[in-house]
Design a protein around this motif. Sequence first.
Motif, short mmCIF file in Angstrom:
data_model
loop_
_atom_site.label_atom_id
_atom_site.label_comp_id
_atom_site.label_asym_id
_atom_site.label_seq_id
_atom_site.Cartn_x
_atom_site.Cartn_y
_atom_site.Cartn_z
N UNK A 44 0.83 -1.21 0.00
CA UNK A 44 0.00 0.00 0.00
C UNK A 44 0.86 1.26 0.00
N UNK A 45 1.83 1.30 0.91
CA UNK A 45 2.61 2.53 1.02
C UNK A 45 3.42 2.81 -0.26
N UNK A 46 4.04 1.76 -0.79
CA UNK A 46 4.87 1.99 -1.97
C UNK A 46 4.03 2.33 -3.21
N UNK A 47 2.76 1.91 -3.19
CA UNK A 47 1.92 2.20 -4.36
C UNK A 47 1.18 3.54 -4.27
N UNK A 48 1.32 4.20 -3.12
CA UNK A 48 0.59 5.47 -2.93
C UNK A 48 0.84 6.48 -4.05
N UNK A 49 2.11 6.60 -4.45
CA UNK A 49 2.46 7.59 -5.47
C UNK A 49 2.30 7.05 -6.89
N UNK A 50 2.02 5.75 -7.01
CA UNK A 50 2.00 5.15 -8.34
C UNK A 50 0.62 5.17 -8.98
N UNK A 51 -0.40 5.55 -8.23
CA UNK A 51 -1.74 5.56 -8.83
C UNK A 51 -2.59 6.64 -8.16
N UNK A 52 -3.74 6.92 -8.78
CA UNK A 52 -4.65 7.94 -8.24
C UNK A 52 -5.77 7.31 -7.46
N UNK A 53 -5.98 6.02 -7.69
CA UNK A 53 -7.06 5.31 -6.97
C UNK A 53 -6.61 3.86 -6.80
N UNK A 54 -6.82 3.31 -5.61
CA UNK A 54 -6.53 1.90 -5.39
C UNK A 54 -7.74 1.07 -5.80
N UNK A 55 -7.48 -0.07 -6.40
CA UNK A 55 -8.56 -1.04 -6.60
C UNK A 55 -8.32 -2.18 -5.62
N UNK A 56 -9.38 -2.55 -4.90
CA UNK A 56 -9.31 -3.78 -4.08
C UNK A 56 -10.21 -4.77 -4.81
N UNK A 57 -9.62 -5.86 -5.26
CA UNK A 57 -10.32 -6.78 -6.14
C UNK A 57 -11.25 -7.71 -5.40
N UNK A 58 -12.06 -8.38 -6.21
CA UNK A 58 -13.06 -9.31 -5.70
C UNK A 58 -12.46 -10.35 -4.74
#
Length: 355
Positions: free
Chosen positions: A177-191
């Motif tokens: 989560x922390x490392x991806x904070x700057x890599x996207x504008x929205x997180x997807x949490x999958x099914x």
Amino acid sequence: MLLRLRDDLTSEDTYQVCASCEALGFRAREIQVGERGVHLLEVEGDAGPEAAAKLRSVLEDHLAVAAVIDARGASELVDQSAARSETVVRVGEAVFGGGQAALIGGPCAVENEDQLLEIARGVRAAGGTLLRGGAMKPRSSPYAFQGLGKEGLAMLGRVGREVGIPVVTEVLEPSAVETMLDACDMFQIGSRNMSNTPLLVEVGKTKKPVLLKRGMSATAREFLMAAEYLLAGGNDQIVLCERGIRGFDSATRNVLDVGTVAHLKRATHLPVIVDPSHAAGRSELVRPLAKSGIAVGADGLIIEINPTPMRAHSDARQAIDLAEFAAIADDTRRLLSIDGRSLSTCSTSTQPQAH
Ligand code: PEP
Ligand code: MN
């Protein structure tokens, strides 16, 4: 135990309630989410059943306490009644809720930069406001394409900036989560991860918008409780996504549960969108299912696109081309106008130069 406090309290009143809890050996923690003014106290401690019963009776009589709630199964923050108004989630120029809908389009998985660029430009031109693309793919088979990983994330970021469109991608594990904070504008949490509580807790600590997909066998209530985890952590930027549930018939990949979309629009203040791609599993069914989602009140759609669908590395059978996406965008505008709603779009002034 959760306490819902009255709206008009001073900090001294809140302090008094906390002091009553502490006097009986319990700890009270304030939970206040967003601007919605929901004011809750979470009370914890193992001072024993007698002390708990005494505390409950003290609190039930306390003037500052509007309700004492059994925390097991409580869904105070996600319920419609918890909000004074509908929650509107904005990601760049994509607006979900409050009479506006947004279209998300992109490949199932990021495959290569040229293809992603072509898709991103087409999505934006058709009226999409968010680019999707998995970099870490949760595949049912360990032998199937697992995504390009960090390289895919970097491509998403570059293409999003170049085209002027925000990006949404799936986060698979709490440690990412922390490392991806700057890599996207929205997180997807999958099914497959809807019930992954450590992941929900970690994403709940961020203020990043979240696209939470319904588990393929989750009830509406379980789906809302997963959102409650995010809200309890302090993140109210949640868009719920119905993506089809398991059925008994293999004619479609999953059963698009439009009844539950209509139900959720009444049960919670959060926006709800539909994923017709994973529900249909077949490209020719994506457009009709997309229409049904908007018709029952969904605040947007997420759709898998590939310029050469049959060559997609994953979910090839359900991918549609850019022309079909543009047709869905037209349908969506028309259907939204029947309800007095509109599609949020990227403003032309921010359209970057194509090269
Ligand atoms: C996806 O959107 O790429 C995906 C894997 O969807 P789901 O989690 O709904 O299966
Ligand atoms: Mn997919």
